[in-house]
Scaffold this motif. Structure first.
Motif, PDB file in Angstrom:
ATOM      1  N   PHE A  23      28.417 -23.225 -19.637  1.00 47.38           N
ATOM      2  CA  PHE A  23      26.509 -23.898 -19.862  1.00 47.38           C
ATOM      3  C   PHE A  23      26.102 -22.999 -20.772  1.00 47.38           C
ATOM      4  N   PRO A  24      24.789 -23.383 -21.525  1.00 42.23           N
ATOM      5  CA  PRO A  24      23.568 -23.054 -22.130  1.00 42.23           C
ATOM      6  C   PRO A  24      24.589 -21.308 -22.823  1.00 42.23           C
ATOM      7  N   GLY A  25      24.250 -20.145 -21.516  1.00 40.96           N
ATOM      8  CA  GLY A  25      24.379 -18.787 -21.449  1.00 40.96           C
ATOM      9  C   GLY A  25      25.515 -18.353 -22.216  1.00 40.96           C
ATOM     10  N   GLY A  26      26.910 -19.340 -21.789  1.00 35.68           N
ATOM     11  CA  GLY A  26      28.562 -19.052 -21.804  1.00 35.68           C
ATOM     12  C   GLY A  26      29.365 -20.454 -20.789  1.00 35.68           C
ATOM     13  N   ARG A  27      30.198 -19.378 -20.236  1.00 43.07           N
ATOM     14  CA  ARG A  27      31.186 -20.193 -19.893  1.00 43.07           C
ATOM     15  C   ARG A  27      31.526 -19.279 -18.486  1.00 43.07           C
ATOM     16  N   TYR A  28      32.200 -20.033 -17.641  1.00 47.19           N
ATOM     17  CA  TYR A  28      32.966 -19.524 -16.317  1.00 47.19           C
ATOM     18  C   TYR A  28      33.749 -20.612 -15.164  1.00 47.19           C
ATOM     19  N   LYS A  29      34.782 -19.839 -14.800  1.00 51.77           N
ATOM     20  CA  LYS A  29      35.518 -20.538 -14.343  1.00 51.77           C
ATOM     21  C   LYS A  29      35.774 -19.342 -12.391  1.00 51.77           C
ATOM     22  N   VAL A  30      36.064 -20.451 -11.471  1.00 52.45           N
ATOM     23  CA  VAL A  30      35.722 -19.585 -10.387  1.00 52.45           C
ATOM     24  C   VAL A  30      36.505 -20.430 -10.161  1.00 52.45           C
ATOM     25  N   SER A  31      37.179 -19.395  -8.868  1.00 51.87           N
ATOM     26  CA  SER A  31      38.549 -19.524  -7.671  1.00 51.87           C
ATOM     27  C   SER A  31      38.450 -19.725  -6.169  1.00 51.87           C
ATOM     28  N   THR A  32      38.434 -20.750  -5.500  1.00 52.72           N
ATOM     29  CA  THR A  32      38.294 -20.677  -4.159  1.00 52.72           C
ATOM     30  C   THR A  32      39.670 -20.756  -3.836  1.00 52.72           C
ATOM     31  N   SER A  33      38.899 -21.542  -2.214  1.00 52.28           N
ATOM     32  CA  SER A  33      40.597 -22.108  -1.482  1.00 52.28           C
ATOM     33  C   SER A  33      40.798 -23.082  -2.011  1.00 52.28           C
ATOM     34  N   LYS A  34      40.165 -24.130  -2.606  1.00 46.09           N
ATOM     35  CA  LYS A  34      40.214 -25.223  -3.653  1.00 46.09           C
ATOM     36  C   LYS A  34      41.271 -25.255  -5.047  1.00 46.09           C
ATOM     37  N   THR A  35      41.820 -24.053  -5.148  1.00 48.30           N
ATOM     38  CA  THR A  35      41.835 -23.637  -6.298  1.00 48.30           C
ATOM     39  C   THR A  35      42.972 -23.134  -6.319  1.00 48.30           C
ATOM     40  N   LEU A  36      43.562 -22.276  -5.800  1.00 45.38           N
ATOM     41  CA  LEU A  36      43.987 -20.177  -4.927  1.00 45.38           C
ATOM     42  C   LEU A  36      44.462 -21.064  -3.404  1.00 45.38           C
ATOM     43  N   ILE A  37      45.475 -20.232  -3.227  1.00 39.08           N
ATOM     44  CA  ILE A  37      45.556 -19.488  -2.174  1.00 39.08           C
ATOM     45  C   ILE A  37      45.344 -18.646  -1.341  1.00 39.08           C
ATOM     46  N   ALA A  38      44.801 -18.375  -1.553  1.00 35.18           N
ATOM     47  CA  ALA A  38      43.514 -17.450  -0.692  1.00 35.18           C
ATOM     48  C   ALA A  38      42.655 -18.279  -0.091  1.00 35.18           C
ATOM     49  N   THR A  39      42.035 -17.980   1.120  1.00 34.01           N
ATOM     50  CA  THR A  39      41.508 -18.709   2.050  1.00 34.01           C
ATOM     51  C   THR A  39      39.907 -17.808   2.259  1.00 34.01           C
ATOM     52  N   THR A  40      40.076 -16.650   1.803  1.00 32.52           N
ATOM     53  CA  THR A  40      38.956 -15.395   2.211  1.00 32.52           C
ATOM     54  C   THR A  40      38.559 -14.586   1.548  1.00 32.52           C
ATOM     55  N   ILE A  41      39.017 -15.201   0.205  1.00 30.17           N
ATOM     56  CA  ILE A  41      38.127 -14.714  -1.101  1.00 30.17           C
ATOM     57  C   ILE A  41      37.782 -15.682  -1.855  1.00 30.17           C
ATOM     58  N   ALA A  42      37.153 -15.342  -3.028  1.00 33.01           N
ATOM     59  CA  ALA A  42      36.774 -15.956  -4.389  1.00 33.01           C
ATOM     60  C   ALA A  42      36.662 -15.281  -5.614  1.00 33.01           C
ATOM     61  N   GLY A  43      36.911 -15.963  -6.820  1.00 33.98           N
ATOM     62  CA  GLY A  43      36.680 -15.057  -7.606  1.00 33.98           C
ATOM     63  C   GLY A  43      35.643 -15.533  -9.152  1.00 33.98           C
ATOM     64  N   THR A  44      34.781 -15.009  -9.793  1.00 36.78           N
ATOM     65  CA  THR A  44      34.780 -15.973 -10.783  1.00 36.78           C
ATOM     66  C   THR A  44      34.786 -14.862 -12.480  1.00 36.78           C
ATOM     67  N   LEU A  45      35.343 -15.416 -13.164  1.00 35.69           N
ATOM     68  CA  LEU A  45      35.122 -15.413 -13.780  1.00 35.69           C
ATOM     69  C   LEU A  45      34.516 -15.467 -15.327  1.00 35.69           C
ATOM     70  N   THR A  46      33.633 -14.535 -16.149  1.00 35.80           N
ATOM     71  CA  THR A  46      32.470 -15.573 -16.554  1.00 35.80           C
ATOM     72  C   THR A  46      31.633 -14.772 -17.731  1.00 35.80           C
ATOM     73  N   GLU A  47      32.179 -14.945 -19.121  1.00 33.95           N
ATOM     74  CA  GLU A  47      31.820 -14.796 -20.469  1.00 33.95           C
ATOM     75  C   GLU A  47      30.252 -14.875 -20.748  1.00 33.95           C
ATOM     76  N   LEU A  48      29.510 -14.541 -21.103  1.00 31.62           N
ATOM     77  CA  LEU A  48      28.419 -14.714 -21.328  1.00 31.62           C
ATOM     78  C   LEU A  48      28.045 -14.058 -23.237  1.00 31.62           C
ATOM     79  N   LYS A  49      27.309 -15.368 -23.355  1.00 36.13           N
ATOM     80  CA  LYS A  49      26.983 -15.184 -24.497  1.00 36.13           C
ATOM     81  C   LYS A  49      25.933 -14.023 -24.787  1.00 36.13           C
ATOM     82  N   PRO A  50      25.597 -13.359 -26.441  1.00 34.72           N
ATOM     83  CA  PRO A  50      24.271 -12.654 -26.437  1.00 34.72           C
ATOM     84  C   PRO A  50      23.274 -13.102 -25.964  1.00 34.72           C
ATOM     85  N   GLY A  51      22.394 -12.573 -25.281  1.00 39.38           N
ATOM     86  CA  GLY A  51      21.058 -13.097 -24.584  1.00 39.38           C
ATOM     87  C   GLY A  51      21.318 -13.754 -23.676  1.00 39.38           C
TER      88      GLY A  51
END
Length: 73
Positions: A23-51
């Motif tokens: 996205f214009p301000g950076g990038r991210y990846k999301v883990s959900t039950s569709k990408t991981l074994i976990a069914t009750t949690i999700a996680g996101t790794l976000t990298e923001l550009k300056p600003g």
């Protein structure tokens, strides 16, 4: 007995394969039950550009945000 390291590494390996979303301000990846074994949690790794700004959102779940490097206002 299963070593906790091998259990933990399953999640790290699976998350490393999740594609980045750009996205214009950076990038991210999301883990959900569709990408991981976990069914009750999700996680996101976000990298923001300056600003870059993280999208305002809300939900009923508890959310933690950790700043690994840089600063946050």
């Amino acid at each position: 007995m299963t070593c906790l390291c091998s259990v933990w590494l399953q999640y790290v390996e699976a998350f490393s394969k999740v594609p980045w979303q750009e996205f214009p301000g950076g990038r991210y990846k999301v883990s959900t039950s569709k990408t991981l074994i976990a069914t009750t949690i999700a996680g996101t790794l976000t990298e923001l550009k300056p600003g870059g700004v993280r999208e305002l959102h809300w939900h009923d779940a508890v959310e933690w945000a950790l700043v690994i490097s840089g600063t946050c206002l």
